[in-house]
Every structure is written in structure tokens, then in C-alpha cells.
Design an enzyme around this catalytic site. Structure first.
Site, PDB file in Angstrom:
ATOM      1  N   GLU A 161       0.799  -1.228   0.000  1.00 27.91           N
ATOM      2  CA  GLU A 161       0.000   0.000   0.000  1.00 27.91           C
ATOM      3  C   GLU A 161       0.833   1.280   0.000  1.00 27.91           C
ATOM      4  O   GLU A 161       0.656   2.152   0.857  1.00 27.91           O
ATOM      5  CB  GLU A 161      -0.974  -0.021   1.197  1.00 27.91           C
ATOM      6  N   ASN A 202       2.173  -4.566  -3.461  1.00 28.80           N
ATOM      7  CA  ASN A 202       0.759  -4.933  -3.324  1.00 28.80           C
ATOM      8  C   ASN A 202      -0.029  -3.683  -2.923  1.00 28.80           C
ATOM      9  O   ASN A 202       0.422  -2.910  -2.075  1.00 28.80           O
ATOM     10  CB  ASN A 202       0.700  -5.995  -2.202  1.00 28.80           C
ATOM     11  N   HIS A 238     -10.197  -5.698  -2.769  1.00 25.92           N
ATOM     12  CA  HIS A 238     -11.262  -5.583  -1.760  1.00 25.92           C
ATOM     13  C   HIS A 238     -12.390  -4.804  -2.426  1.00 25.92           C
ATOM     14  O   HIS A 238     -12.390  -3.574  -2.437  1.00 25.92           O
ATOM     15  CB  HIS A 238     -10.750  -4.874  -0.507  1.00 25.92           C
ATOM     16  N   GLU A 266      -6.060 -10.388  -2.448  1.00 24.22           N
ATOM     17  CA  GLU A 266      -6.892 -10.284  -1.233  1.00 24.22           C
ATOM     18  C   GLU A 266      -8.365 -10.154  -1.594  1.00 24.22           C
ATOM     19  O   GLU A 266      -9.111  -9.388  -0.976  1.00 24.22           O
ATOM     20  CB  GLU A 266      -6.450  -9.076  -0.382  1.00 24.22           C
ATOM     21  N   ASP A 268     -12.092  -9.994  -1.862  1.00 22.73           N
ATOM     22  CA  ASP A 268     -13.386 -10.170  -1.203  1.00 22.73           C
ATOM     23  C   ASP A 268     -14.352  -9.169  -1.819  1.00 22.73           C
ATOM     24  O   ASP A 268     -13.935  -8.172  -2.410  1.00 22.73           O
ATOM     25  CB  ASP A 268     -13.327 -10.101   0.338  1.00 22.73           C
TER      26      ASP A 268
HETATM   27  C1  XIL Z   1      -6.418  -7.070   7.587  1.00 20.82           C
HETATM   28  C2  XIL Z   1      -6.695  -8.334   8.384  1.00 20.82           C
HETATM   29  O1  XIL Z   1      -7.503  -9.198   7.632  1.00 20.82           O
HETATM   30  C3  XIL Z   1      -7.387  -7.978   9.682  1.00 20.82           C
HETATM   31  O2  XIL Z   1      -7.542  -9.138  10.503  1.00 20.82           O
HETATM   32  C4  XIL Z   1      -6.578  -6.935  10.431  1.00 20.82           C
HETATM   33  O3  XIL Z   1      -7.288  -6.546  11.596  1.00 20.82           O
HETATM   34  C5  XIL Z   1      -6.337  -5.746   9.544  1.00 20.82           C
HETATM   35  O4  XIL Z   1      -5.695  -6.151   8.345  1.00 20.82           O
HETATM   36  N1  XIL Z   1      -5.025  -4.925   3.182  1.00 20.82           N
HETATM   37  C6  XIL Z   1      -4.039  -5.785   3.584  1.00 20.82           C
HETATM   38  C7  XIL Z   1      -4.278  -6.770   4.664  1.00 20.82           C
HETATM   39  O5  XIL Z   1      -2.948  -5.793   2.957  1.00 20.82           O
HETATM   40  O6  XIL Z   1      -3.131  -7.038   5.408  1.00 20.82           O
HETATM   41  C8  XIL Z   1      -5.405  -6.345   5.552  1.00 20.82           C
HETATM   42  O7  XIL Z   1      -5.672  -7.405   6.453  1.00 20.82           O
HETATM   43  C9  XIL Z   1      -6.626  -5.966   4.746  1.00 20.82           C
HETATM   44  C10 XIL Z   1      -6.310  -4.822   3.817  1.00 20.82           C
END
Ligand code: XIL
Length: 452
Positions: A161, A202, A238, A266, A268
Site C-alpha cells: 500500500e 501490493n 477488496h 486479497e 473479497d
Molecule cells: C487485515 C486483516 O484481515 C485484519 O484481521 C486486520 O485486523 C487488519 O488487516 N489490506 C491488507 C491486509 O494488505 O493485510 C489487511 O488485512 C486488509 C487490507
């Protein structure tokens, strides 16, 4: 008595008569087991991964994680705040556990993540460091953590990020202390610590073509030009229900064209709760769109979901009122999104129908001036029988004269035959035949046979 070979030879014109096909007993077709996602993905040379929580890797959660996915990402266990909560005191327990689970299940591990602005230990974020100290801390952290798992992890999210939404560098501990060069430094340190791991940058909201993804694109291009080690770009994905960017495949392709791999890291897809069937249907379409965007680009190595079950998703606590973002519900029941992922990977959940049953087939094997020999074959596929009965009605006055390997009776036009004591069993994939002689005149049409 069965006619002799010579009498048949003398009289017969062998009819390769068309077989009449027939029907099916009410045997329940065997339910084809769905192929796990990891096998479907592997057949396409792709990663299908999930983020996991180490403490949950038992019972149903562990079964699904091991069965369905060929890659794991620790959701939190490898973050700096997890592994070094106080300076010099390391806790590798959960990270080690996840790596061991993955190795026991033939899964890749994606290390996540080394250099980030979030989930750092407070001793690090509250300290005041000179640039040299900060650089030393970062490089040591990378050497220690990457070195610990050297040769065992497929991939590292080295930098997480780094950008704001407008494409400017995010003002973080690292950027503020070291400038944009922290990214090249981190990648170089990671390569030194494990030359075999694929090194990624990432980020989120970089799935489609936009200002942020273009900044990332320009960064990767310049790192490649400078010879800084960079193997791939992670698109977190996300996403929000109904909002898969239409330019996703195009965006993946432009990164691939720079000569790097791309991974969806990641995934979702969140919705306003409560979920309902319309939302779950939309979500399935969205999952499929993401899968297809990746599958369409050969350098897109695969997709990781950020938790496979709604009971292990970060969404409800981070986005109040939203959730149901993963492919399995809280009770580990697969949702439409699961089937959509399977379908995109070439799997199906339906059983091929026509052969999944037992059928009876009538044929005339020889025929002469007043007589004929016939046969019925009972075949099973996807089902089985322990006894059988077939019947048919002769349409042209034929009369059965004898039968073997079955007990047959004729009443009017209707013939009924049931198994002998020794051939009632027809196994799945097997068949049984019985034969008979009959008389005919005028014509000898093949009748329709009913099984059962
Ligand atoms: C999230 C985890 O899933 C949670 O359990 C934690 O509280 C916060 O982080 N981007 C990322 C991940 O790169 O590491 C994050 O994971 C979600 C957003």
C-alpha cells in the site's frame, strides 16, 4: 432349445438391428463429487489461495483450507507487529504454524507483508529514527523474516500500500524517513535474503485503470528500468458488490506487458447486510468476473481470497453494516460465489445426466424365415441394481419360444423377463445380458423395452 449354429447359419440373415433403448430404474444417480478449487486451478497452472488465521486451522476450517486451496497467505501472522511486538522479541508461532500446514498440504505460501504503514509495533512507530537507523531497521527486519523462511515461501508482498488514491506516495514512516527509495531498498534486501522468492508490491484500489494504478504502473516500469528486483504486482481487490472495474483485464494486461507477474491477492466482495439471494447472485457474477479477468492474462498467476469464510473476514469489523464478502458463509456452506469460482476454473457442479443410470437395450442378433434370436442388455453407469425386471410389448404378433439367463413369460403381446438367481446384480459400470428365441411373420420390429 436354442437352434444349432448350422441351422442358424443356413437360415439367418444377420440383422444388425437397431437397438431399442429403454428406460431407467429409479436408482439415484451417484452424486459426482465436486472437484476442489485447487485441482481446477492447478489444471490451469494457476494459484487459488486464501488468507488464513493460524489458530483456526483445525476441524472444518482446516479441512476446507487444505482441500480447496493451493496457496495460503497469513492474514496477520507475518506482519511486523505480530512477529516482533517488542524490539528484539520475536514470535513466530503462528507464522511457523501456517507454513508447516501449507507444506503438509502441498500449498504455496505468500508472505504478507514486510514494509507497510499499518500493524507495525508501537516501539517502531513511536520511535524517532535517523534515516540511517530507519533504513537499518527495515533491512534487518527483511533479512530476519525473509531469511527465516528462505526457500520455503513462493512469494513475498515486500511493500504494501505505498500509494494514495490520487497516485501520490502515501506519507508513511518509510516514505517520510527514506523517501520513495525505501521501495527499491526493501526489494533489494528481500532478494538478497531469499533469491528464490517472487517479490511483489501490493496495493488496493488498483484493480482497474485509474490514477492510483497508473502511479503503481509507472513505479514498476521505473524499477524495471533501473534493474531493481521486482517480480510482480499484487492487486488486493477488496471490492464492493456490483463494482468490479470494467478495465480490470486491461489493467492486468498492462502490468504483464511490463514483464512482471500479476496476482489478485486479497479478493473479497462486500455487501450491505443482510445478504439475500439477489445479492449473492450478483456477488457470484462479480467473483466470476474477477476470476475471468485474471484467467484471460497468462501472466496473472492466480487469485487469493481474503478469508474463505464469512466467519473469518475482516469486513464486518472494518466496514460496519457490511459483510458476507467471501465464498463460504459463516457455517462453512459454499455460497453461489464458490460455484462461480469453480465454474470459471472449468469445474461444474452438475452430474452428466444421460449415462448416469441403468438402461435396457433390445436387439435382434439373428433372424431367419420364421424365427429370430434376440438379446437384452442391462447396463449401469452411475447407478447399480441388485435385481431387475424388463418388459416389452410385441407390435407385430411375435411370440417368444424360449429364453436363457432370465425367466420370461408372455401374456398376449406383453413379455416380462426377470433376472435368474445368479445374475440379478448389475454393478455400476457393468452389464448383464439375456437371450431368447421367438417366431415372427410379416415383420419383426424392435419393441420398446421398459426396465423396472
Ligand atoms: C487485515 C486483516 O484481515 C485484519 O484481521 C486486520 O485486523 C487488519 O488487516 N489490506 C491488507 C491486509 O494488505 O493485510 C489487511 O488485512 C486488509 C487490507
Amino acid at each position: 432349445m436354442r437352434p444349432s449354429r448350422s441351422s442358424r447359419a443356413r437360415l439367418a440373415a444377420l440383422l444388425t438391428a437397431a437397438a431399442a433403448l429403454l428406460l431407467t430404474l429409479g436408482a439415484t444417480p451417484a452424486q459426482a463429487a465436486d472437484t476442489p478449487l485447487r485441482d481446477l486451478a492447478a489444471a490451469k497452472g494457476k494459484v487459488m489461495g486464501t488468507a488464513v488465521t493460524g489458530s483456526k486451522l483445525t476441524g472444518a476450517y482446516g479441512d476446507i483450507a487444505g482441500r480447496e486451496f493451493n496457496a495460503l497467505t497469513p492474514g496477520n501472522a507475518m506482519k511486523w507487529g505480530s512477529v516482533e511486538p517488542t524490539r528484539g522479541n520475536f514470535n513466530w508461532a503462528e507464522a511457523d504454524q501456517i507454513v508447516a500446514f501449507a507444506e503438509a498440504h502441498g500449498q504455496q505460501v505468500r508472505g504478507h507483508t514486510l514494509v507497510w504503514h499499518s500493524q507495525n509495533p508501537s516501539w517502531l512507530t513511536n520511535g524517532s529514527w535517523t534515516p540511517a537507523e530507519l533504513s537499518g531497521l527495515m533491512n534487518d527486519h527483511i533479512a530476519t523474516e525473509v531469511g527465516r523462511y528462505k526457500g520455503r515461501l513462493a512469494t513475498w508482498d515486500v511493500v504494501n500500500e505505498p500509494f494514495n488514491e490520487d497516485g501520490a506516495y502515501r506519507q508513511t514512516l518509510w516514505y517520510n524517513g527514506l523517501g520513495a527509495d525505501y521501495i527499491a531498498q526493501a526489494l533489494t534486501a528481500a532478494r538478497a535474503a531469499d533469491p528464490s522468492a517472487k517479490l511483489y508490491i501490493n496495493d488496493y484500489n488498483v484493480e482497474g485503470v485509474n490514477a492510483k494504478s497508473t502511479a503503481l504502473y509507472n513505479l514498476v516500469r521505473s524499477l524495471k528500468e533501473r534493474g531493481v528486483p521486482i517480480d510482480g504486482v499484487g492487486l488486493q481487490a477488496h471490492l464492493i458488490l456490483g463494482q468490479v472495474p470494467s478495465t480490470m483485464q486491461q489493467n492486468i494486461q498492462r502490468f504483464a506487458d511490463l514483464g512482471v507477474d500479476v496476482a489478485i491477492t486479497e479478493l473479497d466482495i462486500r455487501m450491505q447486510l443482510p445478504s439475500d439471494s439477489a445479492k449473492l447472485t450478483q456477488q457470484a457474477a462479480d467473483y466470476k468476473a474477477v476470476m475471468n479477468a485474471c484467467l484471460a492474462v497468462s501472466r496473472c498467476v492466480g487469485v487469493t481470497v481474503w478469508g474463505f469464510t464469512d466467519s473469518d473476514s475482516w469486513i464486518p469489523s472494518t466496514f460496519p453494516g457490511q459483510g458476507a464478502a467471501t465464498p463460504y458463509d459463516e457455517n462453512y456452506a459454499p455460497k453461489p460465489a464458490y460455484a462461480a469460482i469453480a465454474e470459471s476454473l472449468g469445474g461444474g457442479t452438475t452430474t452428466p445426466p444421460p449415462t448416469d443410470a441403468c438402461t435396457a437395450t433390445y436387439s435382434v442378433t439373428s433372424q431367419w424365415n420364421t424365427g429370430f434370436t434376440g438379446q437384452v442388455r442391462i447396463s449401469c453407469s452411475g447407478a447399480a441394481l441388485s435385481s431387475w425386471k424388463v418388459s416389452w410389448a410385441y407390435g407385430a404378433g411375435q411370440q417368444l419360444t424360449q429364453a436363457w439367463n432370465a425367466t420370461c413369460t408372455q401374456s398376449g403381446a406383453t413379455v416380462t423377463c426377470s433376472n435368474a438367481s445368479y445374475n440379478g446384480t448389475v454393478p455400476d459400470g457393468g452389464s448383464v445380458t439375456f437371450g431368447f428365441n421367438g417366431s415372427w411373420s410379416g415383420s419383426n420390429p424392435v419393441p420398446t423395452v421398459t426396465l423396472g
